[in-house]
Structures are given as C-alpha cells and as structure tokens.
Design an enzyme around this catalytic site. Structure first.
Site, short mmCIF file in Angstrom:
data_model
loop_
_atom_site.label_atom_id
_atom_site.label_comp_id
_atom_site.label_asym_id
_atom_site.label_seq_id
_atom_site.Cartn_x
_atom_site.Cartn_y
_atom_site.Cartn_z
N CYS A 40 -6.59 -6.41 -3.98
CA CYS A 40 -7.87 -5.66 -3.82
C CYS A 40 -9.09 -6.57 -3.38
O CYS A 40 -10.17 -6.02 -3.22
CB CYS A 40 -8.06 -5.21 -5.26
SG CYS A 40 -7.06 -3.82 -5.61
N ARG A 48 -5.14 -10.49 -6.17
CA ARG A 48 -4.28 -9.65 -6.43
C ARG A 48 -4.36 -8.84 -7.80
O ARG A 48 -4.56 -9.49 -9.11
CB ARG A 48 -2.77 -10.03 -6.45
CG ARG A 48 -1.78 -9.25 -6.57
CD ARG A 48 -0.25 -9.54 -6.85
NE ARG A 48 0.69 -8.51 -6.99
CZ ARG A 48 1.83 -9.19 -7.27
NH1 ARG A 48 2.39 -10.08 -7.67
NH2 ARG A 48 2.82 -7.97 -7.45
N LEU A 49 -4.58 -7.41 -7.92
CA LEU A 49 -4.47 -6.63 -8.98
C LEU A 49 -3.06 -6.14 -9.02
O LEU A 49 -2.68 -5.21 -8.10
CB LEU A 49 -5.54 -5.62 -8.63
CG LEU A 49 -5.64 -4.70 -10.22
CD1 LEU A 49 -6.09 -5.55 -11.28
CD2 LEU A 49 -6.64 -3.63 -9.85
N ASN A 63 -4.98 -4.44 1.00
CA ASN A 63 -5.88 -4.10 -0.04
C ASN A 63 -5.50 -2.58 -0.06
O ASN A 63 -5.88 -1.91 0.93
CB ASN A 63 -7.30 -4.20 0.07
CG ASN A 63 -8.10 -3.30 -0.76
OD1 ASN A 63 -7.68 -2.91 -1.68
ND2 ASN A 63 -9.47 -3.37 -0.54
N GLY A 64 -4.81 -1.96 -1.07
CA GLY A 64 -4.58 -0.59 -0.91
C GLY A 64 -3.23 -0.17 -1.49
O GLY A 64 -2.66 -1.01 -2.29
N GLU A 65 -3.08 1.01 -1.26
CA GLU A 65 -1.57 1.54 -1.72
C GLU A 65 -0.98 2.57 -0.56
O GLU A 65 -1.70 3.17 -0.10
CB GLU A 65 -1.65 2.49 -2.75
CG GLU A 65 -2.64 2.01 -4.10
CD GLU A 65 -1.56 1.14 -4.82
OE1 GLU A 65 -0.28 1.10 -4.50
OE2 GLU A 65 -2.02 0.29 -6.04
N ASP A 88 5.40 -1.91 -1.38
CA ASP A 88 4.93 -1.32 -0.09
C ASP A 88 4.56 -2.36 0.87
O ASP A 88 4.49 -1.83 2.04
CB ASP A 88 4.14 -0.28 -0.32
CG ASP A 88 2.76 -0.73 -0.97
OD1 ASP A 88 2.81 -2.06 -1.37
OD2 ASP A 88 1.62 0.15 -1.03
N SER A 92 -8.94 10.50 -9.06
CA SER A 92 -10.29 11.10 -8.93
C SER A 92 -10.41 12.31 -8.15
O SER A 92 -9.38 12.38 -6.89
CB SER A 92 -11.30 10.01 -8.78
OG SER A 92 -12.74 10.52 -8.85
N GLY A 93 -11.41 13.24 -7.67
CA GLY A 93 -11.55 14.29 -6.90
C GLY A 93 -12.05 14.23 -5.57
O GLY A 93 -12.54 15.12 -4.81
#
EC number: 6.3.5.4
Length: 645
Positions: free
Chosen positions: A5, A53-54, A82-84, A108, A375-376
């Site tokens: 992150c 790293r998270l 950074n990400g998914e 990933d 979240s939306g």
C-alpha cells in the site's frame, strides 16, 4: 497477494541508484501507515524502490518487490504493487494454460508480472481490480507504470535532470525532489483550481514539479528519459433503449448479477472483510451482498450527536435487516477539530470535503476489527445518482429555444434580485451544458474567486479541466455527458482521494465493488430513463436491488454525508478555531485574509451561508502551514515527521 500500500521508487539516469537507498528508505517511512507489516527497499544500478506491505492475501509469501521471470531469466522483473487484482485466480489459470507460465506464490502479484511478460501493455486491460504498480525490466532496463481505470489507487510522478521518482504519496516524493534536480515551488494555477473546485484536478498537484499519472493510463520510462504516458481506458456511455416487459426485467437482473459477482470477487482475502454502512442504497447493497459470503459480516457507520446530521439510526436498522453485526462511531466537535492537521497531512493535497473527517474516524474504528472494508463509492457516477442529473430534464424547454431567446433569458436573469424565485432557472437555462456544469462542486463563483485570491487569473478556470473532457463526449445525451465528466473530475478528485487516504491513514484497505470494469460495462449501456425516472435517481439500480436492499432504504432520498459545519462555524465548535487559523496563516501572498474574515463574520451573523467556502480556504491554510512554511506540525504516531532531506 500482498497489498503493497505504499510504493516508492527512484529511477536514476546515470547508474547512481545505490547512492540513494537510505534516502528512499527514509522517504518511504513517511507512508508506513499504508503498509506497516513489511517495510523494505531493493535496488540495482539504475533503480531503488521502497515499499510498505499490508498483508491481505498469501500473507506468508508474495513479499515485495516481487521477482518473477520466465525459465531462462527467473528474476527478470521486479514488481512493486499497490492494490488488489480480483480476477487474479482466473488470470493465473489462463496464463498457465495458454502461455505455460509457472507461479511460485498464491498471490496476484505474479499474475500481473506474468501477464505483462506475455501480453505486454495489453495486460492492464485484462486486470479487474484497483491498482497502481511499477514493473522494472532488468533486461530491457525499462520501467512500466500503470494505474487502474477509475483512479482508485494513486500514483505520483516527478521527473527532472536526475531521473524519475514515483510513489503512492506525494509527501514521499517531496523528499526526493533534490536528487531529481527539482524544487518545491507551488503551482498557482493548481491552487486556483483547488479554491474553485474544492479539489486538485488530475494530473495536477499543488506542487509544480509533482504530477499524477491519471486514471486509466500507463507510462513507460527508461533511465535518462521522460515518461511516455498513454491512455488505455476511456469510459464510454454507449446507451441503448431499456426496453419493456421481460426485456426490461432482464436488464435489471443483469445489473444485480454483475454486482453480486463483483462483491463476491471483492471478498477474496485471507483476512476478515467488513463493510461501511450508511443510510443510503449504495453501501446497503454492498453489505447485503457481502453477508451472503460472510455471515459474520461486521458493518460500520459514523455520525454526529446533532439532530439531522446522522444516518446512524437508518444504518442500524439496515444492519439488523440483513443480519450484520454493527459498530457505530459518534464524532464529537472536539475530535473533529483536533484531527484536522493530521488528516490534512495524510491527504497530501487538501480536499475541501468535510465528510472525509468522519470517514477518517469510522476507518479508525473499523481497523480495530478488520483489515479490509467494502464501500459504495462510484454508484452515483455509474448509475445516475446525483440529483443534479435531473437538471437537463427541467431545462429541456430552453434547449429548444432559438439562441437569441436563450441569450435574452440570461440577460433578464442578471436584472432579477438575488434570492428571487426563478432567477437561477433563467440563468442556467440560458447556458449550454458545457458552460453551466463543471462537476459536483464549485465553491466560489467568479466574483468571490477574484476577491479571495490575491493573484486571480481569469484564464485559469474550471474550463481548463472540463473542456477537454466534454470534447470527447460530443453527441451523447446530457446526463451521460455529466456522468462522464464526473468520472474524470469529482470521482477521482474528491470521492476516491478521501476514500483511499482516510482508510490508508489507518492501515485499512477499502474496496469499491461498483467501480469494476464488468459493472461499468452494464452501467454504460443504460439510457436516461433508466437513471432519472419516476421522480427518482438510479432507477434501474433500485429496480435491480429489489429483494436485496431492505425496503426502508430502497427508495430513500439521497442525502450525501451530512456534516454540521454550517452550525459549527457560527458557534463555539468551529468559530474560534477558524478565526485563529486565519489570523495565524502565512498565506497572505495567495489569499486575501481580510475577505476570508469577512466571510466568517457574515456566516456568524447568519446573513450568508459561507460554510463550504470557509472550509475550502481553511483547509488550504492548514495545508500550507504543514507542507510549505512548517508552522503546523501534526502529531503522527507511527512515523517521524518531517523527514525532508
């Protein structure tokens, strides 16, 4: 897969990277909150990278930088990420089956690098997720940088005679400007854009020599050269009629199915995933779909003690209806004011949206229970959720008028006294869409902008930002054009910045299932009568969510996130703090402080609601005190500040 992150890198132009390892490590420490689990650095002759790293997936492996390569060069690539990537399992299967790729972790990250090796730059178009990453090719001696289609994850860039720096947060890049041969001068045009729009539009930042890689773009750069930026994703609204009867219901079912699939993929993690839950349809839909995959789902909401400024009761009712355990955080005025310097530090550049402060506190509360929340964000831009999207319908008669009549209506509106009913309608009806719609927020009109800025430049206006975007949507219906503009302005300038920065400040990962390429593929085809219809917004989405979202939320009017700054600026909660901040600010060469004080007194007297304008300027003043003159030093518990070298 890890979520690195906080990524940071320095690509030098003269094989001098080893000289800067310690400097990059110290600068990387400024964003340890983004990934406190595994900090570190790596370098070769041309590049040094820092990472924090998270750990979310494949916790025991997938350390950064991730080294991968084909059999003949197994360590050819180095990835910081950074990400998914939510379709990484499918990508790994495809790469192994079709390309013979071999993987050594369960994450990933390897899917990204292998995809890049086999598919080249086209790999980014196949990634379903949120990401900002850098791949260093040790054979070609080239750097590849990319950012996700909607701009969920940030990536800053700075290029000078000494090379190129890139990173997840601007504050870290500021500490690397020296090796690049750059300075920290402010960008006055970006300042004017911020004061006018409440956010700094991409690719600008408030520092002249630091830019952002825009959403949906990638860049390539070699030692000694400038980055070459290319756009790989441009959202297009290719609408088609909604149909009727069974065909219409099929369209609604398609929305529900693709959103359900997106939520399922966003739930992939080796840690507990929770969900933010307000009183609105968007977050409620995400939570209702998420609990199907995790019956022990925890939801989180926040609000204020003041009546009318809290959706806690509705959120509690929603949590009970879907069977979720619910956690509430009530923010006091004292907490609100006390956190402002720290929050501005995390933001890098100011965002004049007061709702980011309660978001910061609910993220802090959520981090006590989970590492990931859903979240939306994005539903309004994709499905037509803002009330302002109804405006083209009310102004349709003006569109049919001859030009001279519309001009006459505009001149008439100028002679009507302020506050008179119909004045605004005449004024806006006399304008074209490009003239009247600049996104979801504009704090200052031209007259006030001229008054508040000491060096106002009329040529530096919001049209700098909006005109190029409007140019790409000629011929579309006006609602789609407004949505398209918001995807490039308000969404990535405000909504996603505060979502990323306020959650990452608390080492919490936020995932946004609405902002998924497959969800967008369905949403982009919806016509106007599937968005603005039957007196409501997001019509098709509401129909799709029947039976998923509890009835008390399904047709509830959109409120946004109410924050009581209008009352607090007139009372003891914010008035004294605002007065002191203005008096002590050293922004005299940029801001007319006498005008700002006059706005404060007008607001206190109740003659004009200046709350959003005051908040805008005050956030800039606090930012200036932190990042420019050093008069404000926020308390940051997990790092040493400042680290400027």
């Amino acid at each position: 897969m890890p979520v690195v992150c906080g990524l940071l890198g320095l690509l030098t132009g003269n094989a001098s990277a080893p000289e800067y390892v310690d400097q990059v490590a110290k600068a990387s420490d400024l964003m340890v909150h983004r990934g406190p689990d595994e900090p570190g650095t790596w370098h070769d002759d041309d590049i040094v990278v820092g990472f924090n790293r998270l750990c979310i997936i494949d916790i025991a492996h997938s350390q950064q930088p991730l080294r991968w390569g084909p059999a003949e060069a197994p360590d050819r690539y180095a990835l910081v990420f950074n990400g998914e990537i939510y379709n990484y399992l499918e990508l790994r299967d495809q790469l192994a089956r079709d390309e013979g790729a071999v993987f050594h972790t369960e994450g990933d990250g390897e899917a990204i690098v292998a995809a890049f090796h086999h598919w080249g730059v086209d790999a980014v178009r196949r990634l379903r997720g949120m990401f900002a990453f850098a791949i260093w090719d040790t054979v070609e001696r080239s750097l590849f940088l990319a950012r996700d289609p909607f701009g969920i994850k940030p990536l800053f860039l700075a290029t000078g005679p000494g090379g190129t720096a890139f990173g997840s947060e601007k504050k870290s890049l500021l500490d690397l400007l020296g090796p690049l041969g750059l300075g920290d001068e402010l960008d006055r045009r970006a300042i004017e854009h911020y004061i006018e729009l409440q956010y700094v539009p991409e690719p600008e930042t408030l520092h002249r020599d630091v830019r952002r890689l825009e959403s949906g773009c990638y860049a390539t750069v070699r030692p000694g050269s400038h980055p070459q930026v290319h756009r790989y994703f441009t959202p297009q609204f290719r609408t088609r009629p909604l149909g009727d009867g069974a065909h219409q219901q099929q369209r609604f079912d398609e929305i529900a199915e693709v959103l359900s699939d997106s939520v399922a993929k966003h739930m992939r993690a080796d840690v507990t995933v929770g969900s933010f839950l307000s009183g609105g349809i968007d977050s409620t839909a995400i939570a209702a779909l998420a609990i199907r995959h995790n019956p022990d789902l925890i939801t989180f909401t926040t609000g204020f003690e003041r009546d009318g400024y809290s959706e806690i009761d509705v959120a509690v009712e929603s949590a009970e209806a879907i069977g979720a355990r619910h956690v509430v955080k009530v923010v006091s005025p004292e907490e609100f004011v006390g956190a402002i310097p720290e929050i501005i530090w995390y933001l890098d550049d100011p965002v004049a949206d007061p709702s980011l402060i309660p978001l910061y506190f609910v993220a802090k509360e959520a981090r006590k229970h989970v590492k990931v929340v859903l979240s939306g964000e994005g539903a309004d831009e994709l499905f037509g959720g803002y009330t302002i999207y109804k405006e083209p319908l009310s102004l349709a008669p003006f569109e049919r008028m001859p030009g001279f009549l519309r001009g006459a209506a505009g001149r008439l509106s100028e002679r009507i006294p302020e506050g008179t009913r119909g004045k605004s309608l005449l004024h806006r009806g006399s304008q074209t869409l490009e003239e009247r719609y600049y996104g979801n927020a504009r704090s200052f009109d031209d007259a006030r902008l001229r008054s508040v800025l000491t060096d106002y430049r009329p040529e530096w206006t919001h049209t700098d930002v909006t005109a190029p975007i409007y140019a790409t949507s000629q011929g579309w219906d006006p609602v789609s054009r407004m949505q398209h503009l918001d995807l490039f302005t308000w969404l990535r300038g405000d909504i996603l910045v505060k979502a990323d920065k306020m959650t990452m400040a608390n080492s919490l990962e936020l995932r946004v299932p609405f902002l998924d390429p497959e969800v967008f593929r369905v949403a982009e085809q919806l016509p106007v009568d599937a968005k603005i219809a039957h007196g409501t917004t997001k019509y098709a989405l509401r129909k799709a969510l029947e039976g998923i979202v509890p009835p008390h939320v399904l047709h509830r009017r959109k409120l946004g996130f109410p924050v009581p700054i209008r009352h607090w600026f007139a009372g003891p909660e914010l008035y004294d703090w605002a007065r002191e901040t203005i008096d002590e600010s050293r922004t005299d060469d940029l801001i007319d402080k006498r005008f700002v004080l006059r706005m404060l007194e007008e607001h206190r007297a109740g003659t004009v609601d200046n709350s959003r304008r005051l908040w805008n300027v005050l956030m800039f003043m606090v930012w200036y005190g932190i990042f420019v003159d050093g008069s404000i030093v926020p308390t940051i518990e997990h790092t040493t500040y400042p680290v400027r070298l």
